[in-house]
Motif scaffolding. Sequence first.
Motif, PDB file in Angstrom:
ATOM      1  N   ALA A 371       0.828  -1.213   0.000  1.00  0.00           N
ATOM      2  CA  ALA A 371       0.000   0.000   0.000  1.00  0.00           C
ATOM      3  C   ALA A 371       0.859   1.259   0.000  1.00  0.00           C
ATOM      4  N   ALA A 401      -7.750   0.555  -4.964  1.00  0.00           N
ATOM      5  CA  ALA A 401      -8.256  -0.223  -3.830  1.00  0.00           C
ATOM      6  C   ALA A 401      -9.437  -1.099  -4.247  1.00  0.00           C
ATOM      7  N   TYR A 413      -7.393  -0.896   2.393  1.00  0.00           N
ATOM      8  CA  TYR A 413      -6.495  -0.254   1.426  1.00  0.00           C
ATOM      9  C   TYR A 413      -6.993   1.143   1.073  1.00  0.00           C
ATOM     10  N   LEU A 417      -4.730   4.445   1.697  1.00  0.00           N
ATOM     11  CA  LEU A 417      -4.326   5.302   0.582  1.00  0.00           C
ATOM     12  C   LEU A 417      -4.883   6.716   0.732  1.00  0.00           C
TER      13      LEU A 417
END
Length: 433
Positions: A371, A401, A413, A417
């Motif tokens: 990630a 994601a 995720y 992010l």
Amino acid sequence: MAIDPGFLEELRARTPLTSVIGRRVKLARSGRNWKGCCPFHGEKTPSFYVYDDHFHCFGCGAHGDVISFVMQIEGKPFPEAVQELASAAGMEVPVQTQAARQVMDHARTLEDVLTAAQKIWSAALWRPEGRAGLDYLLGRGLTRETITAFGLGWASEGRGDLVKALAHDGITPEKMAEAGLMRVDEGGKPKGELFWGRVTFPIRDRRGRLVSFGGRILGDGQPKYLNGPETPLFSKRRLLFGLDRARAAVRAPRPRGEASPALVVVEGYMDVIALHQAGFTGAVAPLGTALTAEQLEVLWQVNALPILCFDGDGAGRRAAIKASETALPMLKAGHSLRLCLLPEGEDPDSMVRGRGAPAVAELFANAQPLADVLFDLLTAGMSAPGPEERAALRSRLTEAAALIPDRALAAEYRSTLLDRFFAKFRGSRGGRG
């Protein structure tokens, strides 16, 4: 009863060993693996260890894969054990027709062809005719022991030499072409040796069986590296160079407190061999292609968190993005990747020779979660993006994601992010609206 080895390999890959054994043995985590009391002899202190693809009891010596476990624990013959596991996995055991047996015999024959070529090339490297190849390998820092261990060789510059040499063993050009040692014309007829004037690298499958070769030309010829073509034995998408050695090293039992070597994917043959020589025995490499979904599945069967290592240039960064995009739809809880980008102008081979093993070990130890690397790659070059650029970037992050099929993992995720997005590009500008 002979069963296609490819089917058995697929059956083992689809059947989690811990699930099968866990129905009979109470297992507990032990590092990356599992342990429990051996079901084959009475014991109070666990000495029975379960790895991804095999089990081993350090008390009684019982050892095997998922098929042999069912055979031993249930007293079933091989065909019945295979049938039971195949039914549970939703697979159908192939019917052993005469044609199927001929295919299996044919595959074994092709392996014999490759083995004969390997003997010729490995011997040639140490004779005067192979001096250029040997000097090249020694000049790259490889020891004679490493060269021998990896079976490196020399395909002479005389086109037709291998055809003549193998003819003494009754091997025809047609059989050589089937094994991937010769080019073919439009009609499928052999028209010339594939490897000549090159250092040769034997390519083996995960169990150590010889399936093809790679070759490295000396000087300025092209292509610099050449792999054998697809054959009944060899699929570039499914194999990784060095996997047989790396798999054994990662899985080998170790004294308490001693960590297994990291499973590391690098970009080329020489990188793999140089790393193994330097003690990084978990190194593997794709075979002239970008990392494929099939190769990722193979990696995760060996280790749940392999490291992808890319050269420190533009091509390396593009390869890292492509690998990330390939991996995202395959991620699941407990299986991910770490990535590291080498310093500009470096590759693992040059790092080992120029900076030493400690520098490489530090690099692998500091490999970042997927990630984090994905965010850095997608935002590379952005310093003060405007609203339109931020909106486009935010969409790219959420779309990345969304590629993850596991909803809970996809949500994690997305949060990771976007948290980094707001921290880096919104600062004090307010909320997430």
